[in-house]
Design a protein around this motif. Sequence first.
Motif, PDB file in Angstrom:
ATOM      1  N   ASN A  61      -9.126  -0.944  -2.092  1.00 19.25           N
ATOM      2  CA  ASN A  61      -9.011  -2.278  -1.504  1.00 19.25           C
ATOM      3  C   ASN A  61      -7.561  -2.670  -1.240  1.00 19.25           C
ATOM      4  OD1 ASN A  61     -11.837  -2.810  -1.563  1.00 19.25           O
ATOM      5  ND2 ASN A  61     -11.683  -3.261  -3.760  1.00 19.25           N
ATOM      6  N   SER A  62      -6.636  -2.038  -1.968  1.00 18.17           N
ATOM      7  CA  SER A  62      -5.210  -2.341  -1.788  1.00 18.17           C
ATOM      8  C   SER A  62      -4.488  -1.293  -0.943  1.00 18.17           C
ATOM      9  CB  SER A  62      -4.517  -2.442  -3.149  1.00 18.17           C
ATOM     10  OG  SER A  62      -5.097  -3.449  -3.952  1.00 18.17           O
ATOM     11  N   CYS A  63      -5.069  -0.102  -0.837  1.00 16.55           N
ATOM     12  CA  CYS A  63      -4.420   0.995  -0.102  1.00 16.55           C
ATOM     13  C   CYS A  63      -4.336   0.683   1.393  1.00 16.55           C
ATOM     14  CB  CYS A  63      -5.209   2.289  -0.319  1.00 16.55           C
ATOM     15  SG  CYS A  63      -4.532   3.715   0.563  1.00 16.55           S
ATOM     16  N   ILE A  64      -3.155   0.916   1.983  1.00 12.41           N
ATOM     17  CA  ILE A  64      -2.962   0.665   3.416  1.00 12.41           C
ATOM     18  C   ILE A  64      -2.641   1.956   4.173  1.00 12.41           C
ATOM     19  CG2 ILE A  64      -2.218  -1.719   3.099  1.00 12.41           C
ATOM     20  CD1 ILE A  64       0.692  -0.711   3.410  1.00 12.41           C
ATOM     21  N   GLN A  65      -2.871   3.100   3.534  1.00 11.60           N
ATOM     22  CA  GLN A  65      -2.673   4.403   4.174  1.00 11.60           C
ATOM     23  C   GLN A  65      -1.221   4.624   4.606  1.00 11.60           C
ATOM     24  OE1 GLN A  65      -5.221   5.139   7.605  1.00 11.60           O
ATOM     25  NE2 GLN A  65      -3.998   6.899   8.157  1.00 11.60           N
ATOM     26  N   SER A  66      -0.293   4.218   3.768  1.00 12.93           N
ATOM     27  CA  SER A  66       1.120   4.427   4.114  1.00 12.93           C
ATOM     28  C   SER A  66       1.513   5.892   3.963  1.00 12.93           C
ATOM     29  CB  SER A  66       2.009   3.558   3.223  1.00 12.93           C
ATOM     30  OG  SER A  66       2.005   4.037   1.893  1.00 12.93           O
ATOM     31  N   GLY A  67       0.819   6.600   3.074  1.00 12.84           N
ATOM     32  CA  GLY A  67       1.153   8.005   2.825  1.00 12.84           C
ATOM     33  C   GLY A  67       2.351   8.182   1.916  1.00 12.84           C
ATOM     34  N   ALA A  68       2.900   7.074   1.408  1.00 10.56           N
ATOM     35  CA  ALA A  68       4.090   7.154   0.551  1.00 10.56           C
ATOM     36  C   ALA A  68       3.796   7.926  -0.726  1.00 10.56           C
ATOM     37  CB  ALA A  68       4.579   5.743   0.210  1.00 10.56           C
ATOM     38  N   CYS A  69       2.585   7.766  -1.264  1.00  8.84           N
ATOM     39  CA  CYS A  69       2.225   8.454  -2.510  1.00  8.84           C
ATOM     40  C   CYS A  69       2.198   9.966  -2.317  1.00  8.84           C
ATOM     41  CB  CYS A  69       0.871   7.964  -3.012  1.00  8.84           C
ATOM     42  SG  CYS A  69      -0.483   8.148  -1.819  1.00  8.84           S
ATOM     43  N   ILE A  70       1.708  10.400  -1.154  1.00  7.79           N
ATOM     44  CA  ILE A  70       1.611  11.832  -0.867  1.00  7.79           C
ATOM     45  C   ILE A  70       2.996  12.433  -0.697  1.00  7.79           C
ATOM     46  CG2 ILE A  70       0.699  13.556   0.753  1.00  7.79           C
ATOM     47  CD1 ILE A  70      -1.480  11.496   1.443  1.00  7.79           C
ATOM     48  N   ARG A  71       3.858  11.726   0.022  1.00  9.36           N
ATOM     49  CA  ARG A  71       5.224  12.217   0.250  1.00  9.36           C
ATOM     50  C   ARG A  71       6.026  12.243  -1.046  1.00  9.36           C
ATOM     51  NH1 ARG A  71       4.428   8.871   4.745  1.00  9.36           N
ATOM     52  NH2 ARG A  71       5.599   7.164   3.750  1.00  9.36           N
ATOM     53  N   ALA A  72       5.749  11.305  -1.949  1.00 10.43           N
ATOM     54  CA  ALA A  72       6.529  11.203  -3.189  1.00 10.43           C
ATOM     55  C   ALA A  72       6.141  12.261  -4.213  1.00 10.43           C
ATOM     56  CB  ALA A  72       6.356   9.810  -3.800  1.00 10.43           C
ATOM     57  N   CYS A  73       4.898  12.739  -4.152  1.00 11.22           N
ATOM     58  CA  CYS A  73       4.410  13.684  -5.166  1.00 11.22           C
ATOM     59  C   CYS A  73       5.107  15.035  -5.033  1.00 11.22           C
ATOM     60  CB  CYS A  73       2.898  13.873  -5.033  1.00 11.22           C
ATOM     61  SG  CYS A  73       2.217  14.993  -6.275  1.00 11.22           S
ATOM     62  N   PRO A  74       5.784  15.516  -6.092  1.00  5.35           N
ATOM     63  CA  PRO A  74       6.482  16.813  -6.025  1.00  5.35           C
ATOM     64  C   PRO A  74       5.522  17.997  -6.003  1.00  5.35           C
ATOM     65  CG  PRO A  74       7.350  15.411  -7.780  1.00  5.35           C
ATOM     66  CD  PRO A  74       6.055  14.834  -7.355  1.00  5.35           C
ATOM     67  N   GLU A  75       4.269  17.774  -6.455  1.00  5.32           N
ATOM     68  CA  GLU A  75       3.268  18.838  -6.415  1.00  5.32           C
ATOM     69  C   GLU A  75       2.608  18.841  -5.041  1.00  5.32           C
ATOM     70  OE1 GLU A  75       3.001  20.817  -9.171  1.00  5.32           O
ATOM     71  OE2 GLU A  75       4.651  19.587  -9.888  1.00  5.32           O
ATOM     72  N   HIS A  76       1.705  19.794  -4.801  1.00  5.56           N
ATOM     73  CA  HIS A  76       1.055  19.888  -3.497  1.00  5.56           C
ATOM     74  C   HIS A  76      -0.439  19.592  -3.612  1.00  5.56           C
ATOM     75  CE1 HIS A  76       4.624  21.481  -1.585  1.00  5.56           C
ATOM     76  NE2 HIS A  76       4.739  22.373  -2.551  1.00  5.56           N
ATOM     77  N   ASP A  77      -0.947  18.824  -2.664  1.00  2.45           N
ATOM     78  CA  ASP A  77      -2.380  18.551  -2.544  1.00  2.45           C
ATOM     79  C   ASP A  77      -2.987  17.899  -3.778  1.00  2.45           C
ATOM     80  OD1 ASP A  77      -2.576  19.401   0.051  1.00  2.45           O
ATOM     81  OD2 ASP A  77      -3.164  21.447  -0.468  1.00  2.45           O
ATOM     82  N   ILE A  78      -2.234  17.035  -4.439  1.00  4.68           N
ATOM     83  CA  ILE A  78      -2.823  16.224  -5.499  1.00  4.68           C
ATOM     84  C   ILE A  78      -3.531  15.037  -4.845  1.00  4.68           C
ATOM     85  CG2 ILE A  78      -2.397  14.863  -7.578  1.00  4.68           C
ATOM     86  CD1 ILE A  78      -1.817  17.807  -7.937  1.00  4.68           C
ATOM     87  N   LEU A  79      -2.885  14.471  -3.830  1.00  6.51           N
ATOM     88  CA  LEU A  79      -3.429  13.331  -3.094  1.00  6.51           C
ATOM     89  C   LEU A  79      -3.512  13.651  -1.606  1.00  6.51           C
ATOM     90  CD1 LEU A  79      -1.301  10.577  -4.840  1.00  6.51           C
ATOM     91  CD2 LEU A  79      -3.789  10.691  -4.962  1.00  6.51           C
ATOM     92  N   GLY A  80      -4.428  12.967  -0.913  1.00  6.10           N
ATOM     93  CA  GLY A  80      -4.564  13.119   0.531  1.00  6.10           C
ATOM     94  C   GLY A  80      -5.175  11.849   1.116  1.00  6.10           C
ATOM     95  N   ILE A  81      -5.204  11.760   2.440  1.00 10.49           N
ATOM     96  CA  ILE A  81      -5.796  10.605   3.118  1.00 10.49           C
ATOM     97  C   ILE A  81      -7.166  10.992   3.645  1.00 10.49           C
ATOM     98  CG2 ILE A  81      -5.593   8.928   4.987  1.00 10.49           C
ATOM     99  CD1 ILE A  81      -3.512   8.500   2.875  1.00 10.49           C
TER     100      ILE A  81
END
Length: 444
Positions: A61-81
């Motif tokens: 409900n709060s997510c606006i699909q900025s993608g900031a969380c994905i770019r910030a994560c040093p690991e790969h494919d933990i998060l996606g849209i």
Amino acid sequence: MENLLEQILIYGAVAIFLLGVVFIYVRKLRRESKIVEEKIQRAKEDGLHEPVSLHPVVDVNSCIQSGACIRACPEHDILGIRNGKATVINASQCVGHGACFHACPTQAISLFIGTEKRGVDLPHVNQTFETNVKGMFIAGEMGGMGLIRNAVEQGRQAVQNLAKGIKKESDAQYDLIVIGAGPAGISATLEAKRLKLKTITLEQDTLGGTVYNFPRAKIVMTSPMDLPLYGKVKLYETSKPELLDLWNEVLSKNEIKISEKQKVNKITKTEQGFCVECNNGELYTSQRVLLAIGRRGTPRKLNVPGEDLPKVAYRLLEPELISGNKILVVGGGDSAVESALLLNETNEVTLSYRKETFSRLKPKNRKNLEEAIESKLLDVILNSNVVAIDEDYVRLKVVQQDEELVIENNLVYIFAGGELPTEFLRNAGIEITTKFGEAILKHT
């Protein structure tokens, strides 16, 4: 009339252009969502989708699909849209960086421990890192935050908090006893030195704790950390030796010596504070105790005949020095697979795993393992259990096979995980709570 027609054409062209942009954008979103959906399905098949420890939970409900969380994560494919919202893909691979938590512009991410179905045992710790036993503190992996940077920060903060209650006059030998010399314990020891606290640090094994048990060639993923008496350490990728050398350098410069091979058996509350008893009979008294022992505790044993032979080990320290041996590696996790692949370069290696398939492996390890099996460079025996270990061979029991399998062997490495020190903590009076999907870091 001509002006009207011209306006209709202009507005019509703009409308078509905008519709085209929207169509391309929506198609792009659907394509990306499909890719993420396929990754989630693959993660479920590989056993990587369900979290095993600390992991992000997204408030859609709060997510606006900025993608900031994905770019910030040093690991790969933990998060996606997926479908316009951030979602978790490989939850079990999350190591608790917390970068996504801080990067989200709408504060839509919280860090949870455990799930509704899978509980995680955690000791009771308040915001100052003090347990329900007054004067006893916990920092690092045992408290649920396993990342090196987080452990270092918690060790530093815990000592700052416990130092406020230290009395100048006391009959105790020490102001503080730090138990464990991993990232949290080293940071706590340095901070105690900075604050001029009389401190002793006890380590059941060797300096570095869990990090010391990594294979030599393994890369330690970390983030910039603030190490007391040193300053900012800007390491994003570093080898185990480099990290251990840094810690040794800082400790040496500050004339700090870690008491290694000192396993703590018992902690008793006293009038002065605490009495700490070690397995060698040594007794230490202190006003405060900081536990930085990690969650793995003592390596889990197989409890089979011959396991006490000198050729059996529970960690791989210098794989490049081991060659020309017939080696059995036991286990199905990342540590077992990484060690088997490292040893396989100059030895004849057999990997034994008790289950039918490997699960919860990091993608890179899975890929390397599959390539080694396909190239017949590594012998893998699934559905197998070690029955006995002898000087010159090992015996395995393989599911649906009547006869035991006998393998010529002169080295055995066992990676069966670690036994949580739950009983040790409870004997010290610390309350243990099983967390079923509880937020331990959230925006207020």
